[in-house]
Design a protein around this motif. Sequence first.
Motif, mmCIF file in Angstrom:
data_model
loop_
_atom_site.group_PDB
_atom_site.id
_atom_site.type_symbol
_atom_site.label_atom_id
_atom_site.label_comp_id
_atom_site.label_asym_id
_atom_site.label_seq_id
_atom_site.Cartn_x
_atom_site.Cartn_y
_atom_site.Cartn_z
ATOM 1 N N ARG A 242 -48.229 22.850 34.225
ATOM 2 C CA ARG A 242 -48.030 24.103 33.502
ATOM 3 C C ARG A 242 -49.126 25.086 33.884
ATOM 4 O O ARG A 242 -50.143 24.716 34.481
ATOM 5 C CB ARG A 242 -48.091 23.848 31.980
ATOM 6 N N GLU A 243 -48.883 26.351 33.544
ATOM 7 C CA GLU A 243 -49.890 27.404 33.702
ATOM 8 C C GLU A 243 -50.174 28.026 32.342
ATOM 9 O O GLU A 243 -49.252 28.195 31.532
ATOM 10 C CB GLU A 243 -49.386 28.504 34.639
ATOM 11 N N VAL A 244 -51.428 28.342 32.098
ATOM 12 C CA VAL A 244 -51.728 29.185 30.941
ATOM 13 C C VAL A 244 -51.152 30.553 31.258
ATOM 14 O O VAL A 244 -51.483 31.158 32.283
ATOM 15 C CB VAL A 244 -53.241 29.273 30.684
ATOM 16 N N ARG A 245 -50.277 31.034 30.414
ATOM 17 C CA ARG A 245 -49.638 32.322 30.685
ATOM 18 C C ARG A 245 -50.647 33.459 30.511
ATOM 19 O O ARG A 245 -51.590 33.341 29.706
ATOM 20 C CB ARG A 245 -48.451 32.522 29.742
ATOM 21 N N PRO A 246 -50.484 34.532 31.250
ATOM 22 C CA PRO A 246 -51.367 35.693 31.049
ATOM 23 C C PRO A 246 -51.373 36.103 29.580
ATOM 24 O O PRO A 246 -50.339 36.056 28.892
ATOM 25 C CB PRO A 246 -50.722 36.774 31.923
ATOM 26 N N VAL B 188 -53.617 32.024 24.774
ATOM 27 C CA VAL B 188 -54.558 30.935 24.544
ATOM 28 C C VAL B 188 -53.732 29.695 24.207
ATOM 29 O O VAL B 188 -52.726 29.776 23.497
ATOM 30 C CB VAL B 188 -55.561 31.247 23.412
ATOM 31 N N VAL B 189 -54.163 28.556 24.727
ATOM 32 C CA VAL B 189 -53.510 27.280 24.446
ATOM 33 C C VAL B 189 -54.566 26.351 23.867
ATOM 34 O O VAL B 189 -55.634 26.174 24.468
ATOM 35 C CB VAL B 189 -52.895 26.665 25.718
ATOM 36 N N ARG C 241 -50.546 30.725 21.814
ATOM 37 C CA ARG C 241 -50.503 32.024 21.140
ATOM 38 C C ARG C 241 -50.729 33.137 22.151
ATOM 39 O O ARG C 241 -51.605 33.052 23.005
ATOM 40 C CB ARG C 241 -51.577 32.098 20.046
ATOM 41 N N ARG C 242 -49.900 34.193 22.014
ATOM 42 C CA ARG C 242 -50.086 35.370 22.840
ATOM 43 C C ARG C 242 -50.985 36.352 22.111
ATOM 44 O O ARG C 242 -50.788 36.609 20.925
ATOM 45 C CB ARG C 242 -48.734 36.026 23.136
#
Length: 604
Positions: free
Chosen positions: A200-204, A207-208, A218-219
């Motif tokens: 997986r990637e931490v999305r722009p 926070v994970v 959470r975005r």
Amino acid sequence: MSGIAGWVDRGRDLTREGAAAAVMTARLVTRGRHGEGLWSSRSAVLGHRSDALDRAGAQPAVVREDGEPIAVITFDGVLYNASELRSRLASDGRRGPLDTDAELVLRAYLRWGPGVAERLEGLFAFAVWDVRESALLLCRDRFGVKPLSYLPLPEGVLFASEVAALAAHPLVSTELDAEGLCSVLAQVRRPGHAVLRGLREVRPAHVVRFGRDGVTERRYWALEARPHTHDLARTVETARGLLDDAIAREAGAGTPAVLLSGGLDSSALTGLVAGVAGGAPRTFTVSFGDSAAAVPDRPFAQAVVDRVGCDHREVLVEPGELTDPLVLDAVLAAKDFPSPFGDKNLTPYLFYRRVAEHAPVALSGEAADAVFGGLISEQERASAGHRTFPWIERARTFGMTHGIGNGLFDAELLDELGFASFCAERYEEAVDEVVHLPGAPGDDRRAREIDHLHMTRLYEQAVNHSERLGAAAGLQVRFPFSDHRLFGYLYNVPWRMKSFDGRDKSLLRTIARDLLPASVLDRPKVPFPITYHAGYKESLTARLRRVLEDPGAPVLPLLDLSAAQRTADDPKSLDRGGWLGRADVEMVLQLDGWLRTRQIVLAL
């Protein structure tokens, strides 16, 4: 720049598993060649590779209370609001240094917890291990310029700046399944997913958190749709102010270097930097000679240098360097997956490597196209019936049915993989993210969708690839046009205002009108950086022939062998659509090299 890695596992005693974590960290050498650090405990190991000029400081950084660690961080990036944070944190009652960006972020985490993300401005990716809560926090900047991938484990997680570092860990399986191959060929992924199975990637702007109670995501920032109430004059004034502020933050106290192509974006940046910094910047231009592009860059760059008074240096890239096996390997290693862009990767890497000999940090004009509306024509904007990514649709006009770089792959295999439906799903997924203003007319809705697609999906092929190539070359490349305030403002400017005089990027041309020569303001857009040297194209077909003659080449089962052989026998076929015709061969070569060097297993 630097590289980060780590391992959290509550089911193992990680003090006994130091070798695996050390190997992962060592694989980050492409992002940091001048120092390495490891911090370990029973449940967590954090690693860091640093660059000689990394202002984040010695890492991992630790905060202790009564002699015991309470939180540890490994951080990659730069903070633009470091002084503001330092002032706020100086009064929080905790002792300890606040000298480096890593220390600032760690102390900010201890004060605000996962809410620290909203308070940070800059380019960053980091991991915080909270000893008190036995929890790991992963965070990535608003546009995902700094990379960060991870693999969830039954009782923890592995993470690293690069997929190659994760792949070095024995718990990671390097399998490429159907979705992963479609992701590589489309150059678009499902949000939050890497190309290898399970990663997986931490999305722009996310926070994970991995805690005893599970995983939460959470975005913390997003592009928002708001009515635009400013007239043209006020819009230009506001955009100019936001750009000046972004440049001031990037530049710090000095006058930074600028990567000057002679195109509108980098030229406008050069003029703006001179105004903000109060002095002409050092500028660097790459050159191949007069065969570099359809419109040679040199006279336009020189016109900017003469107008602004820059301390200028021209960097020559010889055609033979683009076929050097060491350069090819370094560029492939700099990125997580292959691409069809060939010398659009090779040339920047060589350029950045030479610029790094003279300047540790350089500003780039990347992202101006996305934010000022320079990537789509009026005709394409009006084509509301097309339900795919604009750059795929554009490739189809040159006969590239499956998009850029996929013309030599077996069409039946692509159908079996569901490539067309994969692209359609990714497109609908992206469009569904767009929030429209109530009552907005159809052309405004379409323009907002196109802007969103470019800002959130095509971005990786520009800014992110430049950051990774710069890191591999030892140059910190920064992107003032990527300022989130500027993006947020211009995202809501109507298309008609962005092209008010009938040309693309009208607002940027207006901002730069008093800064640049007319020849640069009116210059036609050309691909950069591209070589049209005959020797380079001949090398592509020669390398393709070697792949086709190797029965063990891992890419062979994916190809239309007849089409590939025809291309190998006819170099003129590479000229279709300008540089786009070469992309078919570039993609095959890069994919073959990536499958070999990363020991990727096809699991289709």
